[in-house]
Scaffold this active site. Structure first.
Site, PDB file in Angstrom:
ATOM      1  N   LYS A 188      -4.653   8.648  -2.471  1.00 51.47           N
ATOM      2  CA  LYS A 188      -3.699   7.665  -1.976  1.00 51.47           C
ATOM      3  C   LYS A 188      -2.492   8.291  -1.282  1.00 51.47           C
ATOM      4  CE  LYS A 188      -4.515   4.578  -5.796  1.00 51.47           C
ATOM      5  NZ  LYS A 188      -3.853   3.539  -6.562  1.00 51.47           N
TER       6      LYS A 188
ATOM      7  N   GLY B 261      -5.462   0.094 -11.590  1.00 52.57           N
ATOM      8  CA  GLY B 261      -4.127  -0.231 -12.098  1.00 52.57           C
ATOM      9  C   GLY B 261      -3.597   0.766 -13.117  1.00 52.57           C
TER      10      GLY B 261
ATOM     11  N   HIS C 270       0.134  -9.252  -3.508  1.00 50.42           N
ATOM     12  CA  HIS C 270      -0.953  -8.334  -3.158  1.00 50.42           C
ATOM     13  C   HIS C 270      -1.893  -9.127  -2.254  1.00 50.42           C
ATOM     14  CE1 HIS C 270      -4.282  -5.350  -4.254  1.00 50.42           C
ATOM     15  NE2 HIS C 270      -4.867  -6.276  -3.513  1.00 50.42           N
TER      16      HIS C 270
ATOM     17  N   ARG D 289     -15.520   0.334  -0.826  1.00 48.16           N
ATOM     18  CA  ARG D 289     -16.722  -0.198  -1.496  1.00 48.16           C
ATOM     19  C   ARG D 289     -16.658  -1.714  -1.453  1.00 48.16           C
ATOM     20  NH1 ARG D 289     -13.439  -2.190  -5.426  1.00 48.16           N
ATOM     21  NH2 ARG D 289     -11.804  -0.752  -5.996  1.00 48.16           N
TER      22      ARG D 289
ATOM     23  N   LYS E 228       8.856   3.231  -3.554  1.00 40.91           N
ATOM     24  CA  LYS E 228       9.794   2.187  -3.957  1.00 40.91           C
ATOM     25  C   LYS E 228       9.002   1.129  -4.708  1.00 40.91           C
ATOM     26  CE  LYS E 228      13.761  -0.079  -3.287  1.00 40.91           C
ATOM     27  NZ  LYS E 228      14.802   0.476  -4.135  1.00 40.91           N
ATOM     28  N   TYR E 229       9.551   0.615  -5.825  1.00 44.71           N
ATOM     29  CA  TYR E 229       8.870  -0.475  -6.530  1.00 44.71           C
ATOM     30  C   TYR E 229       9.368  -1.774  -5.923  1.00 44.71           C
ATOM     31  CZ  TYR E 229       6.911  -3.433 -10.111  1.00 44.71           C
ATOM     32  OH  TYR E 229       6.183  -4.401 -10.751  1.00 44.71           O
TER      33      TYR E 229
ATOM     34  N   ARG F 220     -11.935 -14.181 -12.973  1.00 43.34           N
ATOM     35  CA  ARG F 220     -12.746 -13.144 -13.634  1.00 43.34           C
ATOM     36  C   ARG F 220     -12.868 -13.487 -15.110  1.00 43.34           C
ATOM     37  NH1 ARG F 220     -11.278  -7.182 -11.228  1.00 43.34           N
ATOM     38  NH2 ARG F 220     -10.888  -7.832  -9.078  1.00 43.34           N
TER      39      ARG F 220
ATOM     40  N   LYS G 225      -6.332  -7.187 -11.275  1.00 37.32           N
ATOM     41  CA  LYS G 225      -6.533  -8.544 -10.763  1.00 37.32           C
ATOM     42  C   LYS G 225      -7.301  -9.430 -11.739  1.00 37.32           C
ATOM     43  CE  LYS G 225      -7.042  -6.326  -6.300  1.00 37.32           C
ATOM     44  NZ  LYS G 225      -8.033  -5.722  -5.404  1.00 37.32           N
TER      45      LYS G 225
HETATM   46  P1  ADP Z   1      -5.126   0.598  -8.153  1.00 39.69           P
HETATM   47  O1  ADP Z   1      -5.900   1.404  -7.162  1.00 39.69           O
HETATM   48  O2  ADP Z   1      -4.987   1.263  -9.473  1.00 39.69           O
HETATM   49  O3  ADP Z   1      -5.548  -0.832  -8.211  1.00 39.69           O
HETATM   50  P2  ADP Z   1      -2.874  -0.072  -6.410  1.00 39.69           P
HETATM   51  O4  ADP Z   1      -2.117   0.955  -5.656  1.00 39.69           O
HETATM   52  O5  ADP Z   1      -3.854  -0.915  -5.645  1.00 39.69           O
HETATM   53  O6  ADP Z   1      -3.616   0.636  -7.629  1.00 39.69           O
HETATM   54  O7  ADP Z   1      -1.853  -1.023  -7.167  1.00 39.69           O
HETATM   55  C1  ADP Z   1      -2.267  -2.012  -8.070  1.00 39.69           C
HETATM   56  C2  ADP Z   1      -1.167  -3.042  -8.239  1.00 39.69           C
HETATM   57  O8  ADP Z   1       0.039  -2.419  -8.724  1.00 39.69           O
HETATM   58  C3  ADP Z   1      -0.742  -3.739  -6.964  1.00 39.69           C
HETATM   59  O9  ADP Z   1      -1.561  -4.835  -6.648  1.00 39.69           O
HETATM   60  C4  ADP Z   1       0.689  -4.162  -7.306  1.00 39.69           C
HETATM   61  O10 ADP Z   1       0.699  -5.328  -8.101  1.00 39.69           O
HETATM   62  C5  ADP Z   1       1.184  -3.029  -8.159  1.00 39.69           C
HETATM   63  N1  ADP Z   1       1.910  -2.041  -7.338  1.00 39.69           N
HETATM   64  C6  ADP Z   1       1.454  -0.867  -6.866  1.00 39.69           C
HETATM   65  N2  ADP Z   1       2.391  -0.228  -6.135  1.00 39.69           N
HETATM   66  C7  ADP Z   1       3.489  -1.008  -6.143  1.00 39.69           C
HETATM   67  C8  ADP Z   1       4.810  -0.921  -5.552  1.00 39.69           C
HETATM   68  N3  ADP Z   1       5.176   0.110  -4.820  1.00 39.69           N
HETATM   69  N4  ADP Z   1       5.669  -1.954  -5.776  1.00 39.69           N
HETATM   70  C9  ADP Z   1       5.307  -3.024  -6.523  1.00 39.69           C
HETATM   71  N5  ADP Z   1       4.103  -3.167  -7.096  1.00 39.69           N
HETATM   72  C10 ADP Z   1       3.199  -2.180  -6.923  1.00 39.69           C
END
Ligand code: ADP
Length: 452
Positions: free
Chosen positions: A116, A165, A208, A292, A201-202, A337, A237
């Site tokens: 990533k 996640g 999403h 995938r 940044k969060y 789900r 999710k």
């Molecule tokens: P994974 O591959 O483990 O699913 P992701 O990068 O797709 O990880 O992130 C999963 C979820 O985590 C996102 O859908 C979101 O809800 C949360 N998330 C990830 N990064 C951030 C961020 N920078 N700010 C806020 N939420 C985040």
């Protein structure tokens, strides 16, 4: 076109792939572990081979066991489904080396999708906006602190090779950075075999939203609209829908253009998903690439009136996307789900299904490998069914989902059905006011109002 495909997976996705193969007149080979001997995918496939004991490392994750099974059954291609070996570039390379087609993108696409931190760098360079964060991987806790101070709190420390996640830590202040860094590092190493981390940044109150793309070997790339996947628990999710109730035609166009730009930047092949975070002000940020078929693919299939798994197989066989294939969205679809889990605490609830009644009627699809008398093993993912409702609009899809959740009876184990009923009844959900903190707010009336 392939004559025989081996499915390197189990559960509902293995059944889903067998169905697509049947319709394409392709023979199927199921592989199974000891505990999956009487599973639905084994019964439905034309042939089946036991590949080892229950532990995934010795069966569904064993590259030699799966390649040998493909060779002895004369399978020309392998469909990896999702999870297990689906995002393992070495496996895709091993398939190629054995002269077996891997139904998915190139090993290079998979490698970048799995890294990533690297994917962020590539996207940024190609003009796809990414969440502000560290430039590449972090080099120790001190560099995490430096990056965090530069972009401001809250931040999120993430595993470069993470997924599902896991391996993420939110930090709200300078004091929390060091502990979070080492915790994330440990989790990343045990969960994903790499301790590499990055920081971003969060973003609060974001959605999403992801875009499905389709790419052929000649370089033609199209997108199939978006999926809203904001209803999550612990970044996983639980409910997905298409279209997103938040996305206007203008925003859809921008999302689609960015997804195609992202796919083009990496010369993507086959089907894939570009995940974005979208702020209330409609700023779009790239999050990651999934190389995938997604769990939530049925909602796109329904609104676009097409079969993504069949398309995936045809693309892998070298078929191109023709101009005739113009997909137009119709109506709305929602997926819940159904996991074998305690609906309050979300802890696994394996066991034997003693009674099962599946919903049906207008606008209902159930993707599952479950049957009455089947024992849900404790060794794998707890997803046992996907309940999908569709209607001429979102309101009708919600009404059908509510009705279908009431009809669905699974006895003997606990499931997430009661949880889904609560969400479907929630006024904010019904009015489309959702974001990734929806569940926290649903249980807290003080925070109940979600701004659009
Ligand atoms: P994974 O591959 O483990 O699913 P992701 O990068 O797709 O990880 O992130 C999963 C979820 O985590 C996102 O859908 C979101 O809800 C949360 N998330 C990830 N990064 C951030 C961020 N920078 N700010 C806020 N939420 C985040």
């Amino acid at each position: 076109m392939f004559k025989k495909i081996l499915i390197a997976n189990r559960g509902e996705i293995a059944v889903r792939i067998i169905r697509a193969c049947r319709e394409l007149d392709v023979r199927t080979v199921a592989v199974y572990s000891d505990v999956d001997r009487s599973s639905m995918h084994v019964r439905l496939a034309d042939e089946a081979i036991c590949i080892g004991p229950a532990q995934p490392e010795q069966s569904y994750l064993s590259v030699p066991a799966i390649l040998t099974s493909a060779e002895i059954t004369d399978s020309e291609a392998i469909h990896p489904g999702y999870g297990f070996l689906s995002e393992n570039p070495q496996f895709a390379e091993a398939c190629a080396a054995s002269g077996i087609a891997f139904i998915g993108p190139s090993p290079e696409n998979i490698r970048l999708g799995g890294d990533k931190a690297k994917a962020r760098q590539v996207m940024k360079k190609r003009g796809v906006p990414v969440v502000p964060g560290s430039d590449g991987p972090l080099d120790g806790a001190a560099s995490a602190l430096k990056a965090a101070k530069k972009i401001g709190f809250p931040c999120i420390i993430k595993a470069s090779m993470g997924g599902g996640g896991r391996g993420m830590k939110i930090v709200n202040s300078e004091e929390q950075v060091e502990d979070a860094y080492f915790m994330a590092q440990r989790e990343a190493l045990t969960g994903f075999g790499s301790s590499e981390l990055y920081l971003e940044k969060y973003l609060q109150d974001v959605r999403h939203i992801e875009v499905q793309v389709l790419a052929d070997t000649k370089g033609r790339i199209i997108h199939l609209g978006e999926r809203e996947c904001s209803i999550q628990r612990r970044h996983q999710k639980l409910i997905e829908e298409s279209p997103s109730p938040f996305v206007s035609e203008k925003l859809r166009k921008r999302l689609g253009e960015l997804a195609i730009k992202a796919a083009r930047a990496v010369k993507y092949k086959n089907i894939g998903t570009v995940e974005f975070m979208v702020t209330p002000a409609e700023e779009i940020y790239f999050m990651e690439f999934n190389t995938r078929v997604q769990v939530e693919h049925p909602v796109t299939e329904i609104v676009m009136g097409m079969d993504l798994v069949k398309e995936q197989i045809l693309l892998a066989a070298g078929q191109s996307i023709t101009m005739k294939k113009i997909f137009r969205p119709r109506g709305a679809a929602i997926e819940c789900r159904i996991n074998a889990e305690d609906p309050d605490r979300f802890i696994p609830s394996p066991g034997t299904i003693e009674f099962l009644h599946q919903p049906g009627g207008p606008g209902i699809r159930v993707d599952t490998a479950a049957y009455c008398g089947w024992t849900v093993p404790s060794h794998y993912d707890s997803l046992i069914a996907k309940l999908i409702a569709f209607g001429s609009n979102r309101q009708e899809a919600i009404a059908r989902m509510r009705r279908a959740l009431d009809e669905f009876v699974i006895e003997g184990i606990k499931t997430t059905i009661p949880f889904h009923k609560r969400v479907i009844e929630n006024r904010n959900f019904q009015e489309g006011r959702i974001n990734t903190s929806f569940l926290e707010r649903m249980n807290d009336p003080e925070k109940a109002e979600v701004k659009k």
